[in-house]
Scaffold this active site. Structure first.
Site, PDB file in Angstrom:
ATOM      1  N   GLU A 161      11.905   4.579  -8.699  1.00 40.40           N
ATOM      2  CA  GLU A 161      11.922   6.023  -8.455  1.00 40.40           C
ATOM      3  C   GLU A 161      12.952   6.418  -7.393  1.00 40.40           C
ATOM      4  O   GLU A 161      13.291   7.593  -7.285  1.00 40.40           O
ATOM      5  CB  GLU A 161      10.538   6.504  -8.028  1.00 40.40           C
ATOM      6  CG  GLU A 161       9.554   6.659  -9.177  1.00 40.40           C
ATOM      7  CD  GLU A 161       9.740   7.950  -9.966  1.00 40.40           C
ATOM      8  OE1 GLU A 161       9.962   8.997  -9.350  1.00 40.40           O
ATOM      9  OE2 GLU A 161       9.678   7.898 -11.208  1.00 40.40           O
ATOM     10  N   GLY A 179      -4.241   1.263 -12.116  1.00 36.83           N
ATOM     11  CA  GLY A 179      -5.050   2.446 -11.799  1.00 36.83           C
ATOM     12  C   GLY A 179      -5.225   3.325 -13.036  1.00 36.83           C
ATOM     13  O   GLY A 179      -4.350   3.374 -13.895  1.00 36.83           O
ATOM     14  N   PHE A 235      -2.494   6.086 -14.362  1.00 35.74           N
ATOM     15  CA  PHE A 235      -1.144   5.743 -14.829  1.00 35.74           C
ATOM     16  C   PHE A 235      -1.180   5.661 -16.356  1.00 35.74           C
ATOM     17  O   PHE A 235      -2.206   5.333 -16.945  1.00 35.74           O
ATOM     18  CB  PHE A 235      -0.682   4.427 -14.210  1.00 35.74           C
ATOM     19  CG  PHE A 235      -0.539   4.536 -12.725  1.00 35.74           C
ATOM     20  CD1 PHE A 235       0.612   5.044 -12.161  1.00 35.74           C
ATOM     21  CD2 PHE A 235      -1.585   4.184 -11.891  1.00 35.74           C
ATOM     22  CE1 PHE A 235       0.730   5.192 -10.783  1.00 35.74           C
ATOM     23  CE2 PHE A 235      -1.486   4.325 -10.515  1.00 35.74           C
ATOM     24  CZ  PHE A 235      -0.326   4.833  -9.954  1.00 35.74           C
ATOM     25  N   TYR A 259       7.580  11.349  -4.298  1.00 32.72           N
ATOM     26  CA  TYR A 259       7.259   9.922  -4.181  1.00 32.72           C
ATOM     27  C   TYR A 259       8.542   9.092  -4.065  1.00 32.72           C
ATOM     28  O   TYR A 259       8.654   8.215  -3.205  1.00 32.72           O
ATOM     29  CB  TYR A 259       6.440   9.470  -5.402  1.00 32.72           C
ATOM     30  CG  TYR A 259       6.313   7.975  -5.524  1.00 32.72           C
ATOM     31  CD1 TYR A 259       5.340   7.272  -4.823  1.00 32.72           C
ATOM     32  CD2 TYR A 259       7.193   7.242  -6.331  1.00 32.72           C
ATOM     33  CE1 TYR A 259       5.243   5.891  -4.927  1.00 32.72           C
ATOM     34  CE2 TYR A 259       7.100   5.869  -6.439  1.00 32.72           C
ATOM     35  CZ  TYR A 259       6.122   5.197  -5.737  1.00 32.72           C
ATOM     36  OH  TYR A 259       6.035   3.826  -5.843  1.00 32.72           O
ATOM     37  N   SER A 278      10.773   0.984  -5.272  1.00 26.11           N
ATOM     38  CA  SER A 278      10.501   1.476  -6.625  1.00 26.11           C
ATOM     39  C   SER A 278      11.771   1.972  -7.309  1.00 26.11           C
ATOM     40  O   SER A 278      12.679   2.505  -6.656  1.00 26.11           O
ATOM     41  CB  SER A 278       9.511   2.636  -6.500  1.00 26.11           C
ATOM     42  OG  SER A 278       9.505   3.416  -7.670  1.00 26.11           O
ATOM     43  N   ARG A 323      -2.710   2.643 -18.653  1.00 29.37           N
ATOM     44  CA  ARG A 323      -4.169   2.440 -18.543  1.00 29.37           C
ATOM     45  C   ARG A 323      -4.912   3.653 -19.076  1.00 29.37           C
ATOM     46  O   ARG A 323      -5.954   3.527 -19.726  1.00 29.37           O
ATOM     47  CB  ARG A 323      -4.524   2.183 -17.075  1.00 29.37           C
ATOM     48  CG  ARG A 323      -6.003   1.926 -16.830  1.00 29.37           C
ATOM     49  CD  ARG A 323      -6.358   0.460 -16.945  1.00 29.37           C
ATOM     50  NE  ARG A 323      -7.799   0.244 -16.982  1.00 29.37           N
ATOM     51  CZ  ARG A 323      -8.597   0.234 -15.930  1.00 29.37           C
ATOM     52  NH1 ARG A 323      -8.092   0.403 -14.715  1.00 29.37           N
ATOM     53  NH2 ARG A 323      -9.900   0.038 -16.065  1.00 29.37           N
ATOM     54  N   ALA A 352       0.834  -1.215   0.000  1.00 29.42           N
ATOM     55  CA  ALA A 352       0.000   0.000   0.000  1.00 29.42           C
ATOM     56  C   ALA A 352       0.860   1.253   0.000  1.00 29.42           C
ATOM     57  O   ALA A 352       1.877   1.321   0.685  1.00 29.42           O
ATOM     58  CB  ALA A 352      -0.901  -0.004   1.235  1.00 29.42           C
ATOM     59  N   ARG A 370       5.615  16.699 -15.842  1.00 36.48           N
ATOM     60  CA  ARG A 370       5.987  16.748 -14.421  1.00 36.48           C
ATOM     61  C   ARG A 370       7.113  17.740 -14.185  1.00 36.48           C
ATOM     62  O   ARG A 370       7.975  17.906 -15.059  1.00 36.48           O
ATOM     63  CB  ARG A 370       6.427  15.363 -13.969  1.00 36.48           C
ATOM     64  CG  ARG A 370       5.279  14.397 -14.156  1.00 36.48           C
ATOM     65  CD  ARG A 370       5.515  13.112 -13.455  1.00 36.48           C
ATOM     66  NE  ARG A 370       4.335  12.278 -13.676  1.00 36.48           N
ATOM     67  CZ  ARG A 370       4.332  10.964 -13.642  1.00 36.48           C
ATOM     68  NH1 ARG A 370       5.456  10.330 -13.358  1.00 36.48           N
ATOM     69  NH2 ARG A 370       3.234  10.293 -13.848  1.00 36.48           N
ATOM     70  N   HIS A 377       5.237  -1.607 -13.803  1.00 32.51           N
ATOM     71  CA  HIS A 377       4.574  -2.860 -14.196  1.00 32.51           C
ATOM     72  C   HIS A 377       3.073  -2.630 -14.294  1.00 32.51           C
ATOM     73  O   HIS A 377       2.482  -1.975 -13.450  1.00 32.51           O
ATOM     74  CB  HIS A 377       4.931  -3.994 -13.234  1.00 32.51           C
ATOM     75  CG  HIS A 377       4.813  -3.630 -11.790  1.00 32.51           C
ATOM     76  ND1 HIS A 377       5.722  -2.821 -11.146  1.00 32.51           N
ATOM     77  CD2 HIS A 377       3.883  -3.943 -10.880  1.00 32.51           C
ATOM     78  CE1 HIS A 377       5.361  -2.667  -9.894  1.00 32.51           C
ATOM     79  NE2 HIS A 377       4.231  -3.320  -9.704  1.00 32.51           N
TER      80      HIS A 377
HETATM   81  P1  GDR Z   1       5.540   6.367 -13.138  1.00 26.54           P
HETATM   82  O1  GDR Z   1       4.234   5.867 -13.949  1.00 26.54           O
HETATM   83  O2  GDR Z   1       5.468   7.793 -12.787  1.00 26.54           O
HETATM   84  O3  GDR Z   1       6.741   5.928 -13.917  1.00 26.54           O
HETATM   85  O4  GDR Z   1       5.433   5.533 -11.786  1.00 26.54           O
HETATM   86  P2  GDR Z   1       3.204   6.674 -14.874  1.00 26.54           P
HETATM   87  O5  GDR Z   1       2.480   5.625 -15.646  1.00 26.54           O
HETATM   88  O6  GDR Z   1       2.377   7.619 -14.092  1.00 26.54           O
HETATM   89  O7  GDR Z   1       4.160   7.534 -15.833  1.00 26.54           O
HETATM   90  C1  GDR Z   1       5.044   6.903 -16.746  1.00 26.54           C
HETATM   91  C2  GDR Z   1       5.671   7.954 -17.646  1.00 26.54           C
HETATM   92  O8  GDR Z   1       4.674   8.470 -18.541  1.00 26.54           O
HETATM   93  C3  GDR Z   1       4.790   9.891 -18.589  1.00 26.54           C
HETATM   94  N1  GDR Z   1       3.509  10.478 -19.002  1.00 26.54           N
HETATM   95  C4  GDR Z   1       2.356  10.415 -18.306  1.00 26.54           C
HETATM   96  N2  GDR Z   1       2.055   9.833 -17.120  1.00 26.54           N
HETATM   97  C5  GDR Z   1       0.766   9.924 -16.689  1.00 26.54           C
HETATM   98  N3  GDR Z   1       0.435   9.317 -15.536  1.00 26.54           N
HETATM   99  N4  GDR Z   1      -0.191  10.631 -17.378  1.00 26.54           N
HETATM  100  C6  GDR Z   1       0.072  11.245 -18.573  1.00 26.54           C
HETATM  101  O9  GDR Z   1      -0.794  11.853 -19.183  1.00 26.54           O
HETATM  102  C7  GDR Z   1       1.408  11.130 -19.076  1.00 26.54           C
HETATM  103  N5  GDR Z   1       2.026  11.580 -20.193  1.00 26.54           N
HETATM  104  C8  GDR Z   1       3.296  11.175 -20.140  1.00 26.54           C
HETATM  105  C9  GDR Z   1       5.225  10.254 -17.169  1.00 26.54           C
HETATM  106  O10 GDR Z   1       5.754  11.572 -17.123  1.00 26.54           O
HETATM  107  C10 GDR Z   1       6.254   9.177 -16.908  1.00 26.54           C
HETATM  108  O11 GDR Z   1       7.479   9.525 -17.516  1.00 26.54           O
HETATM  109  C11 GDR Z   1       4.982   4.194 -11.735  1.00 26.54           C
HETATM  110  C12 GDR Z   1       4.148   4.035 -10.473  1.00 26.54           C
HETATM  111  O12 GDR Z   1       3.516   2.779 -10.491  1.00 26.54           O
HETATM  112  C13 GDR Z   1       5.013   4.124  -9.250  1.00 26.54           C
HETATM  113  O13 GDR Z   1       4.213   3.852  -8.094  1.00 26.54           O
HETATM  114  C14 GDR Z   1       6.127   3.096  -9.371  1.00 26.54           C
HETATM  115  O14 GDR Z   1       6.928   3.097  -8.226  1.00 26.54           O
HETATM  116  C15 GDR Z   1       6.932   3.374 -10.616  1.00 26.54           C
HETATM  117  O15 GDR Z   1       6.074   3.304 -11.746  1.00 26.54           O
HETATM  118  C16 GDR Z   1       8.062   2.387 -10.812  1.00 26.54           C
END
Ligand code: GDR
Length: 327
Positions: free
Chosen positions: A132, A190, A193, A154, A130, A196, A86, A283, A184
């Site tokens: 991260e 969710g 991310f 994070y 992670s 999805r 969690a 970001r 993964h």
């Molecule tokens: P991340 O996953 O931050 O790597 O963390 P995320 O899927 O959110 O982002 C992956 C990459 O995509 C870029 N990105 C976007 N991300 C989101 N969410 N929405 C957008 O519209 C978008 N456009 C581009 C992000 O900037 C990033 O580079 C995940 C989580 O599961 C963490 O909890 C975990 O620890 C790490 O992966 C390993």
């Protein structure tokens, strides 16, 4: 019969891990947040099975913020293994909710470690760390020896939990393990991310319910695996003779743009007509060159990922198209 206790059981990883452990004849206990009322979709099929629910799978309401709410079910369960999954796990959101992320993700891990240490018979403890924690590392690919240098709130909270897990291992003799998990995914991911988010939006566009997909940086790259492979790694890490940290990763980099192209292709649509980038989803800091070397897990646990990036996106798209169009 072994007993396992899972925090975050309603999430993507928690639900796959519960399935894996139930299949291995574990009694599984998990905590869920009051706010979800135990109704999370990822566990629906297990809760609907009378052979499983409240026979080998038990769910307890608890909050990471409230130690007592966890202590009671944990003591009752007296587990052999704890999987602490969690957290506030959205990296982008952690810039808005810095303190909350540190409390839930960082302090939450410490609370679980402390509760574990005080149990009469200390169970084995898995902490979901992670990639991260590495920030934008100079060393590529990253492994268990890569310096910890997070660049997001994070990542910093996870670094705290990771180091505390090591401290509890060294100083209190706990069998405490960090799984350093790279990204993964799965149909249970969710919705905010990126994998999805893209797959859901493409299915909605296909169904005529949406006109566009707005993303952040589509040139961003990650090492994306499948959640089912990673929960198998978690279990293997706790079966090993000695407590060790392990990187779980595929060792392959892909771009967000690659997901876009695969997802639109699966729906028979041209991505150029629908995708737009907007600053709002960029970001303040976003790690670069995040790619893992899972050689240690391969050598010591005989673990390696079995599901490819392409298969993962295909499975996710199939699930979304089925949900929207019954395809
Ligand atoms: P991340 O996953 O931050 O790597 O963390 P995320 O899927 O959110 O982002 C992956 C990459 O995509 C870029 N990105 C976007 N991300 C989101 N969410 N929405 C957008 O519209 C978008 N456009 C581009 C992000 O900037 C990033 O580079 C995940 C989580 O599961 C963490 O909890 C975990 O620890 C790490 O992966 C390993």
């Amino acid at each position: 019969m072994k007993r396992a206790f899972i925090t975050g059981i309603e999430g993507q990883d928690g639900s796959y891990l519960a399935e894996l452990l139930l299949a291995k004849n574990y009694e599984v206990h998990g905590i869920f947040r009051h706010s979800t009322n135990g109704g999370a979709v990822n566990l629906r099929h297990l809760k609907a099975d009378p052979q499983i629910f409240e026979r080998t799978l038990f769910l307890h309401p608890a909050e990471l913020d409230d130690v007592d709410s966890i202590r009671v079910p944990l003591e009752q369960c007296a587990p052999d293994e704890i999987y602490h999954l969690a957290s506030q796990s959205h990296v982008g959101a952690s810039f808005e909710k810095v303190e909350e992320t540190c409390r839930i993700t960082g302090l939450g891990a410490l609370r679980l470690l402390e509760l574990t240490r005080k149990l009469p018979k200390a169970p084995r403890f898995f902490h979901a760390s992670s990639s991260e924690i590495f920030g934008s590392p100079e060393q590529s690919p990253q492994d268990e020896t890569t310096p910890v240098n997070p660049i997001t709130p994070y990542g910093c909270a996870k670094a705290f939990g990771t180091q505390m897990t090591r401290i509890y291992r060294k100083n209190f003799g706990l069998f405490a393990v960090n799984g350093i998990l790279f990204n993964h995914e799965s149909p249970r991911r969710g919705e905010n991310f990126v994998t999805r988010k893209i797959c859901r939006a493409v299915a909605a566009i296909k169904a005529g319910r949406r006109q566009e997909l707005v993303l952040g940086d589509t040139s961003a790259q990650r090492d994306w695996g499948h959640a089912r492979d990673y929960v198998r790694g978690m279990w293997l890490a706790l079966q090993h003779d000695t407590p060790e940290d392990f990187v779980f990763a595929t060792g392959k980099l892909h771009r967000v743009q690659d997901i876009v192209e695969l997802a639109f292709q699966a729906a028979g649509l041209e991505w150029q007509k629908f995708v737009r980038q907007e600053k709002q989803f960029f970001r303040p800091a976003d790690p670069r060159q995040v790619i893992g070397n899972a050689a240690k897990a391969k050598n010591l646990l005989d673990w390696q990922p079995e599901i490819s990036f392409e298969q993962t996106i295909a499975e996710m798209m199939a699930a979304e198209l089925h949900a929207v169009l019954n395809l």
